[in-house]
Write a protein that holds these residues in place. Structure first.
Motif, PDB file in Angstrom:
ATOM      1  N   LEU A   1      19.059  33.366  -7.365  1.00 15.43           N
ATOM      2  CA  LEU A   1      18.547  32.042  -7.711  1.00 15.43           C
ATOM      3  C   LEU A   1      18.789  31.824  -9.202  1.00 15.43           C
ATOM      4  O   LEU A   1      17.958  32.189 -10.023  1.00 15.43           O
TER       5      LEU A   1
ATOM      6  N   SER B   1      14.734  34.994   1.403  1.00 14.06           N
ATOM      7  CA  SER B   1      15.667  34.620   2.475  1.00 14.06           C
ATOM      8  C   SER B   1      14.960  33.865   3.590  1.00 14.06           C
ATOM      9  O   SER B   1      15.576  33.044   4.277  1.00 14.06           O
TER      10      SER B   1
ATOM     11  N   PHE C   1      14.339  30.270   1.975  1.00 13.84           N
ATOM     12  CA  PHE C   1      15.573  29.499   1.830  1.00 13.84           C
ATOM     13  C   PHE C   1      16.528  29.701   3.009  1.00 13.84           C
ATOM     14  O   PHE C   1      17.744  29.632   2.853  1.00 13.84           O
TER      15      PHE C   1
ATOM     16  N   ASP D   1      18.688  26.721   3.317  1.00  9.09           N
ATOM     17  CA  ASP D   1      19.221  26.191   2.056  1.00  9.09           C
ATOM     18  C   ASP D   1      20.673  26.637   1.896  1.00  9.09           C
ATOM     19  O   ASP D   1      20.942  27.824   1.717  1.00  9.09           O
TER      20      ASP D   1
ATOM     21  N   TYR E   1      21.592  28.679  -1.481  1.00  9.13           N
ATOM     22  CA  TYR E   1      21.129  30.068  -1.491  1.00  9.13           C
ATOM     23  C   TYR E   1      21.930  30.901  -0.501  1.00  9.13           C
ATOM     24  O   TYR E   1      22.367  32.014  -0.810  1.00  9.13           O
TER      25      TYR E   1
END
Length: 239
Positions: A57, A100, A103, A106, A109
């Motif tokens: 990140l 994990s 996200f 996402d 990510y």
């Protein structure tokens, strides 16, 4: 696997064009840095000052740009480099498991995760008492590609794999003395260990503690704690 083998494995990763990050000692502190010379590599048996989170990140990231009134996807997303997080601790692997989940849908990510190899290492010496049956109690409940177990002052390391990619990498490197661990879920069937139950209770009991009020008075809202905390996933979006 010996220390010499580890150096050769790092050399193998560098030849494969991976960017390798690992804990190193600098000025008396353990920090995570990019490794560019396998000859200078050494597995540090101390927890780094900060976690590996920033490589998953980033502090800042461009999501998209606007050109002539139209949104345009950021082409840099397609240029995510292959990276290896070498020597990541058990606690950071648990943090990655949490991130994990948060996200899971996402794409930004997940793009980074898809280009990341996780090579874990056993706990720093003072944490060894937490773990008795390593494979059963710990490794079955972590997601990793390769794991290096070293307790005490052993000169040889036990090697485990947690993914088919990890197996392929070691086979391609020419090393086959490893044991494969199948992932059995994040939480053991019998539930959390006594250590984590105790930790959870202590956190609950600290709610409303004076220390948070004292720290709150000093807080400037600089967000640095968010950046360094391995499990914090707060962020802001600006246009």
């Amino acid at each position: 696997m010996t220390n010499s083998d580890l150096k050769l494995f790092v050399e193998y990763l560098l030849k494969k064009k991976y960017i390798v990050y690992s804990p190193v000692k600098e000025h008396g502190r353990v920090v995570v840095r990019q490794i560019t010379d396998s000859r200078k590599f050494a597995l540090v048996k101390e927890r780094p000052l900060y976690s590996f989170k920033k490589y998953l990140l980033p502090d800042k990231k461009t999501l998209f740009s606007t050109v002539s009134g139209r949104n345009k996807s950021n082409e840099d997303q397609k240029l995510i480099p292959k990276q290896v997080l070498f020597g990541i601790t058990v606690f950071d692997l648990r943090a990655v498991a949490l991130l994990s989940q948060v996200f899971e849908k996402d794409p930004y990510y997940q793009d980074i995760i898809s280009q990341t190899i996780f090579i874990g290492q056993s706990p720093v010496p003072e944490e060894n008492s937490f773990y008795e049956k390593y494979e059963e109690n710990i490794l079955e409940h972590l997601k990793f590609d390769i794991f290096i177990e070293n307790r005490g002052d052993q000169k040889d390391f036990r090697i485990f794999t947690g993914s088919k990619l990890g197996q392929r990498m070691l086979n391609d490197f020419g090393y086959d003395d490893f044991e494969h661990i199948e992932y059995a879920g994040a939480v053991p069937e019998e539930g959390l260990s006594t250590f984590y139950k105790t930790l959870r209770e202590k956190i609950k009991l600290s709610y409303g503690s004076k220390i948070w009020k004292d720290l709150g008075k000093k807080c400037l809202g600089c967000d640095k704690c968010t950046i360094v905390c391995p499990t914090c996933f707060c962020f802001k979006i600006f246009d």
